[in-house]
Scaffold this active site. Structure first.
Site, short mmCIF file in Angstrom:
data_model
loop_
_atom_site.label_atom_id
_atom_site.label_comp_id
_atom_site.label_asym_id
_atom_site.label_seq_id
_atom_site.Cartn_x
_atom_site.Cartn_y
_atom_site.Cartn_z
N CYS A 86 2.83 -4.27 15.14
CA CYS A 86 2.62 -3.70 13.92
C CYS A 86 1.95 -5.03 13.08
O CYS A 86 2.30 -6.10 13.20
CB CYS A 86 4.07 -3.42 13.46
SG CYS A 86 3.98 -3.05 11.63
N CYS A 141 7.64 -6.68 14.74
CA CYS A 141 7.36 -5.76 15.97
C CYS A 141 6.01 -6.15 16.39
O CYS A 141 5.17 -6.45 15.74
CB CYS A 141 7.47 -4.35 15.73
SG CYS A 141 8.97 -3.84 15.17
N CYS A 181 7.39 -7.86 6.42
CA CYS A 181 8.34 -7.36 7.15
C CYS A 181 9.05 -8.47 8.02
O CYS A 181 7.90 -9.21 8.68
CB CYS A 181 8.28 -6.23 7.99
SG CYS A 181 9.59 -5.29 8.81
N GLU A 227 0.80 -1.22 0.03
CA GLU A 227 -0.02 0.00 0.05
C GLU A 227 0.84 1.20 -0.14
O GLU A 227 1.92 1.38 0.62
CB GLU A 227 -0.90 0.07 1.25
CG GLU A 227 -2.10 -0.88 1.15
CD GLU A 227 -2.76 -1.22 2.37
OE1 GLU A 227 -4.12 -1.24 2.27
OE2 GLU A 227 -2.21 -1.37 3.44
N CYS A 264 0.13 4.65 8.09
CA CYS A 264 1.49 4.37 8.03
C CYS A 264 2.04 3.43 8.88
O CYS A 264 1.96 3.65 10.07
CB CYS A 264 2.55 5.67 7.83
SG CYS A 264 2.17 6.28 6.12
N CYS A 272 3.26 8.14 1.69
CA CYS A 272 3.78 7.23 2.49
C CYS A 272 3.92 5.97 1.68
O CYS A 272 2.99 5.51 1.16
CB CYS A 272 2.90 6.89 3.66
SG CYS A 272 3.36 5.58 4.66
N ASN A 282 -2.45 1.95 16.87
CA ASN A 282 -3.80 1.48 16.02
C ASN A 282 -3.93 0.04 15.88
O ASN A 282 -3.30 -0.69 15.63
CB ASN A 282 -3.54 1.67 14.41
CG ASN A 282 -3.34 3.28 14.14
OD1 ASN A 282 -4.25 4.00 14.60
ND2 ASN A 282 -2.16 3.62 13.83
#
Ligand code: SAH
Ligand code: SF4
Length: 370
Positions: free
Chosen positions: A119, A116, A112, A92, A341, A105, A298
């Site tokens: 995330c 984390c 990834c 995205e 982001c 962004c 978030n």
């Protein structure tokens, strides 16, 4: 032989490619400008380019955009695009318009590997690095798409933040030519201060970036002590806080800004107590020239974490501000379209876990402004 995607070259790379074709180097500058400044994708459009070069390019090269799977426009003007990068992977990019700037962004990887805890990209695992062409294509597409819809020849995107999916410094070789293209006056001409690489702390690559392409640096800190940071950002076990801060100071010797931005994701009762705010002051004050950006977490179900209340965020910020550290709380943007982001959940075929994992986190996300 597969056609070469010219979006994968910075100007130096394109010059080398033109030379290989037996063309003069300056032709590369013309070609580069057509691609990035005018958004051309058809060699026939490039009217002042020698016909012989156009003919050579036709059979061998192309300017290949990513295909758009979806586009969402938020009521606040934030736009999120989901791009197909093949084999079931999608990434995205998010455009955030503000009065005085337009920020894009961008993603650097499908998934990834850092993992984390807070995330959603990290929870999906790692699929693959994006190529330079795929990183640059996000900007190329967004800039020229926005110019068309706004009916303007003026530049729309003034800032780029590498805060989409992925750890940019774990895809260093593909990242750097893309950064160089962003900065190049014959392409997007962005100021170094307005291109930000955000990293979870890949120390050796921070040092390399300082030498190869110093742009603004944001470091995802999230905790003032190693035991806590080990839990939140697993990479901390390899590059603990003291080493990371030393790298930040070395980076500042060549950085375009005289501070590092530390990002700190606010997790209720995990890293948001007044004691930890004090510990953060003690860690950073007089040690690294910095600003702190507090990011309201978030949430997504698999994390098992919750967002700090506004009162706790404010109290934490107050401790930092009282100590003289410039602190901002990131405002949320694009709430209605799940565009955050660092919290982007494109679709990833997770090869690190050898089975196809989930994909779109059912998150209530807020997009934030760096
Ligand atoms: N991998 C890089 C850049 C992408 S993440 C990095 O970690 O810095 C961009 C930012 O979004 C980081 O500061 C990251 O910590 C933050 N982020 C990730 N997940 C988040 C979440 N669920 N809520 C709020 N911020 C988040
Ligand atoms: Fe990767 Fe950054 Fe997410 Fe950590 S916060 S898992 S480094 S994208």
């Amino acid at each position: 032989m597969d056609a070469v995607n010219l979006l994968g070259f910075d100007l130096q790379g394109l010059a080398a490619y033109c030379e290989q074709l037996g063309e003069k180097k300056f032709r590369a500058t013309q070609l580069f400008r057509w691609i990035h400044q005018k958004g051309a994708s058809d060699f026939e459009q490039m009217s002042d380019l020698a016909k012989s070069l156009r003919e050579k390019l036709k059979g061998r090269a192309h300017i290949a955009a990513l295909s758009v799977i979806s586009e969402h426009v938020s009521t606040d003007g934030t736009i999120k695009w989901l791009f197909d990068v093949g084999a079931g992977n999608a990434v995205e990019a998010v455009f955030i318009p503000e009065d005085d700037r337009g920020t894009l962004c961008i993603s650097s990887q499908a998934g990834c590997a850092v993992g984390c805890r807070f995330c959603s990209t990290g929870h999906q695992g790692f699929s693959r690095n994006l190529t330079t062409a795929e990183i640059t294509a996000q900007l190329w597409f967004a800039e020229h798409n926005l110019r068309k819809r706004l009916n303007t020849d003026e530049r729309v995107i003034s800032n780029v933040v590498m805060m989409g999916m992925g750890e940019p410094l774990q895809n260093y070789d593909q990242l750097v030519p893309s950064l160089k293209t962003m900065l190049d006056d014959h392409a997007y001409g962005l100021s170094r201060r307005r291109v930000t690489v955000s990293t979870s702390g890949v120390v050796p690559m921070i040092d390399r970036l300082r030498e190869d392409c110093p742009v603004a640096l944001a470091v995802s800190l999230h905790a003032p002590t190693d035991p806590l940071r080990d839990q939140l950002v697993p990479l901390n076990k390899k590059y603990p806080i003291a080493e990371l801060l030393d790298a930040c100071n070395r980076y500042l010797e060549k950085a375009p800004r005289d501070f590092i931005t530390f990002e700190y994701c606010m997790l209720q009762e995990v890293n948001d107590t007044p004691e930890l705010a004090q510990a953060l002051v003690k860690l950073l004050k007089g040690r690294v020239s910095c600003k702190i950006n507090l990011i309201p977490f978030n949430p997504f179900p698999a994390s098992g974490l919750t967002r700090s209340t506004n009162a706790r965020v404010q109290a934490f910020a107050e401790v930092l501000i009282q100590a003289g550290i410039v602190t901002t709380v990131r405002k949320t943007r694009g709430d209605d379209i799940d565009a955050a982001c660092g919290q982007l959940a494109g679709e990833v075929q997770d090869r690190t876990r050898a089975h196809i994992r989930m994909v779109r986190a059912p998150v209530t996300v807020a997009k934030s402004t760096p």
